[in-house]
Structure formats: structure tokens, C-alpha cells
Design a protein around this motif. Structure first.
Motif, PDB file in Angstrom:
ATOM      1  N   ALA A   1      15.155  -0.147   2.094  1.00  0.00           N
ATOM      2  CA  ALA A   1      14.180  -0.350   0.993  1.00  0.00           C
ATOM      3  C   ALA A   1      12.890  -1.133   1.373  1.00  0.00           C
ATOM      4  O   ALA A   1      11.983  -0.617   0.827  1.00  0.00           O
ATOM      5  CB  ALA A   1      15.128  -1.529   0.088  1.00  0.00           C
ATOM      6  N   TYR A   2      12.945  -1.927   2.649  1.00  0.00           N
ATOM      7  CA  TYR A   2      11.737  -2.590   2.856  1.00  0.00           C
ATOM      8  C   TYR A   2      10.823  -1.322   3.401  1.00  0.00           C
ATOM      9  O   TYR A   2       9.431  -1.420   3.189  1.00  0.00           O
ATOM     10  CB  TYR A   2      11.817  -3.694   3.556  1.00  0.00           C
ATOM     11  CG  TYR A   2      10.375  -4.297   3.983  1.00  0.00           C
ATOM     12  CD1 TYR A   2       9.724  -5.016   2.942  1.00  0.00           C
ATOM     13  CD2 TYR A   2      10.001  -4.418   5.118  1.00  0.00           C
ATOM     14  CE1 TYR A   2       8.645  -5.708   2.887  1.00  0.00           C
ATOM     15  CE2 TYR A   2       8.493  -4.974   5.262  1.00  0.00           C
ATOM     16  CZ  TYR A   2       8.126  -5.614   4.502  1.00  0.00           C
ATOM     17  OH  TYR A   2       6.781  -6.177   4.594  1.00  0.00           O
ATOM     18  N   ARG A   3      11.272  -0.343   4.025  1.00  0.00           N
ATOM     19  CA  ARG A   3      10.400   0.593   4.465  1.00  0.00           C
ATOM     20  C   ARG A   3       9.756   1.507   3.553  1.00  0.00           C
ATOM     21  O   ARG A   3       8.565   1.824   3.717  1.00  0.00           O
ATOM     22  CB  ARG A   3      11.089   1.548   5.511  1.00  0.00           C
ATOM     23  CG  ARG A   3      11.421   0.754   6.890  1.00  0.00           C
ATOM     24  CD  ARG A   3      11.873   1.582   8.020  1.00  0.00           C
ATOM     25  NE  ARG A   3      12.852   2.714   7.637  1.00  0.00           N
ATOM     26  CZ  ARG A   3      12.870   3.692   8.046  1.00  0.00           C
ATOM     27  NH1 ARG A   3      11.787   4.031   8.997  1.00  0.00           N
ATOM     28  NH2 ARG A   3      13.526   4.780   7.469  1.00  0.00           N
ATOM     29  N   CYS A   4      10.454   1.680   2.375  1.00  0.00           N
ATOM     30  CA  CYS A   4       9.925   2.293   1.250  1.00  0.00           C
ATOM     31  C   CYS A   4       8.661   1.347   0.733  1.00  0.00           C
ATOM     32  O   CYS A   4       7.876   1.915   0.354  1.00  0.00           O
ATOM     33  CB  CYS A   4      10.901   2.445   0.193  1.00  0.00           C
ATOM     34  SG  CYS A   4      12.179   3.699   0.551  1.00  0.00           S
ATOM     35  N   ILE A   5       8.834   0.069   0.357  1.00  0.00           N
ATOM     36  CA  ILE A   5       7.925  -0.780  -0.005  1.00  0.00           C
ATOM     37  C   ILE A   5       6.585  -0.579   0.975  1.00  0.00           C
ATOM     38  O   ILE A   5       5.571  -0.794   0.506  1.00  0.00           O
ATOM     39  CB  ILE A   5       8.613  -2.259  -0.249  1.00  0.00           C
ATOM     40  CG1 ILE A   5       9.771  -2.038  -1.393  1.00  0.00           C
ATOM     41  CG2 ILE A   5       7.420  -3.168  -0.679  1.00  0.00           C
ATOM     42  CD1 ILE A   5      10.445  -3.190  -1.601  1.00  0.00           C
ATOM     43  N   GLN A   6       6.923  -0.699   2.197  1.00  0.00           N
ATOM     44  CA  GLN A   6       5.678  -0.672   3.177  1.00  0.00           C
ATOM     45  C   GLN A   6       5.161   0.652   3.074  1.00  0.00           C
ATOM     46  O   GLN A   6       3.831   0.633   2.919  1.00  0.00           O
ATOM     47  CB  GLN A   6       6.259  -0.866   4.637  1.00  0.00           C
ATOM     48  CG  GLN A   6       6.549  -2.056   5.292  1.00  0.00           C
ATOM     49  CD  GLN A   6       7.231  -1.884   6.514  1.00  0.00           C
ATOM     50  OE1 GLN A   6       8.093  -1.148   6.686  1.00  0.00           O
ATOM     51  NE2 GLN A   6       6.715  -2.851   7.497  1.00  0.00           N
ATOM     52  N   TRP A   7       5.627   1.817   2.673  1.00  0.00           N
ATOM     53  CA  TRP A   7       5.006   2.830   2.377  1.00  0.00           C
ATOM     54  C   TRP A   7       4.202   2.948   1.014  1.00  0.00           C
ATOM     55  O   TRP A   7       3.090   3.447   1.134  1.00  0.00           O
ATOM     56  CB  TRP A   7       6.294   4.058   2.381  1.00  0.00           C
ATOM     57  CG  TRP A   7       5.709   5.275   1.547  1.00  0.00           C
ATOM     58  CD1 TRP A   7       4.692   6.177   1.889  1.00  0.00           C
ATOM     59  CD2 TRP A   7       6.568   5.820   0.622  1.00  0.00           C
ATOM     60  NE1 TRP A   7       4.675   7.133   1.122  1.00  0.00           N
ATOM     61  CE2 TRP A   7       5.792   7.102   0.195  1.00  0.00           C
ATOM     62  CE3 TRP A   7       7.897   5.467  -0.221  1.00  0.00           C
ATOM     63  CZ2 TRP A   7       6.094   8.081  -0.802  1.00  0.00           C
ATOM     64  CZ3 TRP A   7       8.139   6.439  -1.468  1.00  0.00           C
ATOM     65  CH2 TRP A   7       7.108   7.706  -1.461  1.00  0.00           C
ATOM     66  N   ILE A   8       4.642   2.193   0.167  1.00  0.00           N
ATOM     67  CA  ILE A   8       4.104   2.063  -1.114  1.00  0.00           C
ATOM     68  C   ILE A   8       2.858   1.114  -0.703  1.00  0.00           C
ATOM     69  O   ILE A   8       1.663   1.523  -1.305  1.00  0.00           O
ATOM     70  CB  ILE A   8       5.025   1.457  -2.224  1.00  0.00           C
ATOM     71  CG1 ILE A   8       6.203   2.598  -2.717  1.00  0.00           C
ATOM     72  CG2 ILE A   8       4.133   1.041  -3.443  1.00  0.00           C
ATOM     73  CD1 ILE A   8       7.254   1.931  -3.250  1.00  0.00           C
TER      74      ILE A   8
END
Ligand SMILES: Nc1ncnc2c1ncn2[C@@H]1O[C@H](COP(=O)(O)OP(=O)(O)OP(=O)(O)O)[C@@H](O)[C@H]1O
Ligand SMILES: [Mg+2]
Length: 286
Positions: A250-257
Motif C-alpha cells: 500500500a505504501y509503495r503505491c502511495i509513493q508512486w502517486i
């Protein structure tokens, strides 16, 4: 309440040319879809990219942002409105220098100020420009008067939805109103709690088809966040996911965003599979 918004805009525009702080409002049609945790972790990821970020906790119900950081707000925006405290005095400091403005019930007052109070608030909020590059507002769900004001005033709106049918229906309703009330503001969609990339894309497609009749061009898919049990754990621990589990999917997705938000474009991350995922991918390639 005739022209509250235009007074605020005029006062704000005087400050505007000095420096540019981008204002992003995070919202949703339905409650509980993950706005607050998304906001908190987006702020962290943006701070990792070197952005100076302040979060305004605009939720009228429970103050959540400070809790997500494991902090306790002593003063809120109410003290600012009454003139008892300055912005510097109510601002909390979180990890990586992230600023948090506790909203509490004072936020509602923001939409109903007398002219004198308004000037005082604008001067105080104007000082934020020097402190941060980005102000992220966690607006709370739904379409209250205050939420609409925040959304109209933002440079960008991030709307969080989930793949559940009810969240989609509520998102549709919110988009319909936003088109009338804040037609100019670009709306970026984040789909939270998806199982797979295909799940995210299908959800976005359903929304796009539903709104294509009345919404033209201003909608885009900003990204998605995997449904991740570590998020629930981080919430229980009151330590943001990005700090407690920085390697989580989940956090890696948020980093991507966050990368997209700062203008750095990265490719979408895949579900983190840990060492087992790594091995199964590796072994399949033999
Ligand atoms: N990506 C995710 N994976 C798993 N659980 C999640 C995820 N995002 C949010 N949650 C869960 O959803 C709960 C609600 O999240 P959050 O408080 O951020 O929602 P909200 O939209 O701010 O709610 P409200 O409308 O009440 O302000 C969290 O406590 C967490 O357990
Ligand atoms: Mg919330």
C-alpha cells in the motif's frame, strides 16, 4: 453567505503572487474509504521527495490526522478563528517536518466568518506559504457547505473511492455536484483497497462510463492503493504506514502517486510479494 468565497479569493490572491503553495483537497463521496490514511501517507511520501507539506485536518467529525501520527492536538483552528492563537501556535509538527493544522469543529467556522475574522485568518493562513510547498486538506466525506468550499478553493481535488458498488454510487453523486460547484478544478481519482491492478482499472472504467454523460475531460486516474492488512495494523499502532511498514504494497503505491503529484512519473508498482513473490517470479522465468 453571499460572497464568502469571492472575498476569500480576493484576499488570498494578494498573497498568491509572492510564492506558490499548491493546495490539494482529498475527498470522497462515502465515509471510511481511507482518505485520512491516504492523506497522511501521501504527505509522508511527498516529504520523502523533498516537498514541504502541511496537512489541514478538515474533517468536521473526529480529528483524525493528529491521531494517525500519534500526536494530540492542544489547540485547533477554533483558537485561530477566535484570535486566541496564531497559526504557528496551533501547528503540530510530525515526522519529516510535516505540519498538521488540527481542524476540529472550528473548520465549520471557516465557511461562516465575518469580514474582520476572515482577514485575520487569511493573514495567518497566508504565512503558511512561506512554510510549505503543498497544503493537503483532508476534507471529510460528503457534501457539506464547508467541504464544497474547500473543494472549490483547491488547485486539485483527489477523490478517493473503493471498488465497492456503494462507494462508486456515492462517488458518482459527488462528481455530479462537483461539476456544478467546482467545475474548473481538476479531479484526480485514487482507487483504494484494490486487490489487483485489473480490479483498479475496472473500477475506474465503471466510474468513467457512469460519469461520461455529464463530465467532460476533467477526470483522470491518479493511481490506486492495494488493500493491505498492514494498513490496519499501522492504524492500530498510530504510526503512519510509511513509517511502520515502508515496504508494504500500500505504501509503495502511495509513493508512486506522490511521484506523480510532484511531477516525477514512475511506473505503477506491482503487489509486493516479499521474498516468496520474488522467488516465484524468478523461478517462473527458468
Ligand atoms: N489500503 C488499505 N488497505 C487496508 N485497509 C485500509 C486501507 N485504507 C484504509 N484502510 C482501513 O480503512 C479504515 C478507514 O480509513 P480512514 O480513516 O483513512 O478513512 P476515511 O475515509 O478518512 O474515513 P472518514 O470518512 O471516517 O474520515 C482504516 O482504519 C483502515 O483500517
Ligand atoms: Mg478521515
Amino acid at each position: 453567505m453571499h460572497d464568502q468565497a469571492s472575498v476569500l479569493r480576493n484576499l488570498a490572491s494578494r498573497e498568491k503572487h509572492k510564492s506558490k503553495m499548491r493546495v490539494i483537497a482529498v475527498t470522497s463521496g462515502k465515509g471510511g474509504v481511507g482518505k485520512t490514511n491516504f492523506t497522511v501517507n501521501l504527505a509522508l511520501a511527498l516529504a520523502e521527495y523533498g516537498q514541504r507539506v502541511i496537512i489541514l485536518d478538515g474533517d468536521l467529525g473526529l480529528a483524525n490526522v493528529d491521531i494517525a501520527f500519534g500526536l494530540t492536538a492542544r489547540y485547533t483552528i477554533e483558537h485561530l478563528l477566535s484570535g486566541e492563537k496564531t497559526i504557528e501556535q496551533i501547528l503540530l509538527t510530525g515526522p519529516l517536518g510535516i505540519g498538521i493544522i488540527p481542524g476540529g469543529s472550528g473548520v465549520q467556522g471557516l465557511a461562516n466568518l465575518e469580514h474582520d475574522q476572515l482577514a485575520n485568518v487569511v493573514v495567518n493562513l497566508g504565512r503558511l506559504e512561506r512554510m510549505a510547498d503543498l497544503l493537503i486538506i483532508d476534507t471529510g466525506a460528503g457534501l457539506g457547505h464547508t467541504v464544497i468550499n474547500f473543494l472549490q478553493a483547491a488547485d486539485d481535488i483527489i477523490m478517493v473511492i473503493t471498488p465497492e458498488p456503494t462507494a462508486l454510487t456515492d462517488a458518482y453523486g459527488l462528481l455530479k455536484t462537483l461539476r456544478k460547484e467546482a467545475g474548473e478544478v481538476p479531479i484526480h481519482i485514487v482507487i483504494n483497497r484494490v486487490k489487483t491492478e485489473a480490479d483498479a482499472l475496472a473500477t475506474y472504467k465503471r466510474l468513467e462510463v457512469a460519469v461520461s454523460k455529464f463530465l467532460h475531460g476533467s477526470l483522470n486516474l491518479l493511481g490506486w492503493v492495494y488493500d493491505d492488512p498492514l494498513m490496519g495494523r499501522a492504524v492500530m499502532q498510530q504510526v503512519p504506514l510509511g513509517i511502520s511498514y515502508p515496504e508494504s504494497s500500500a505504501y509503495r503505491c502511495i509513493q508512486w502517486i506522490a511521484g506523480t503529484v510532484t511531477g516525477i512519473y514512475l511506473s505503477p508498482p506491482r503487489q509486493a510479494g516479499g521474498i516468496r513473490g520474488f522467488l516465484s517470479t524468478l523461478l517462473r522465468s527458468f
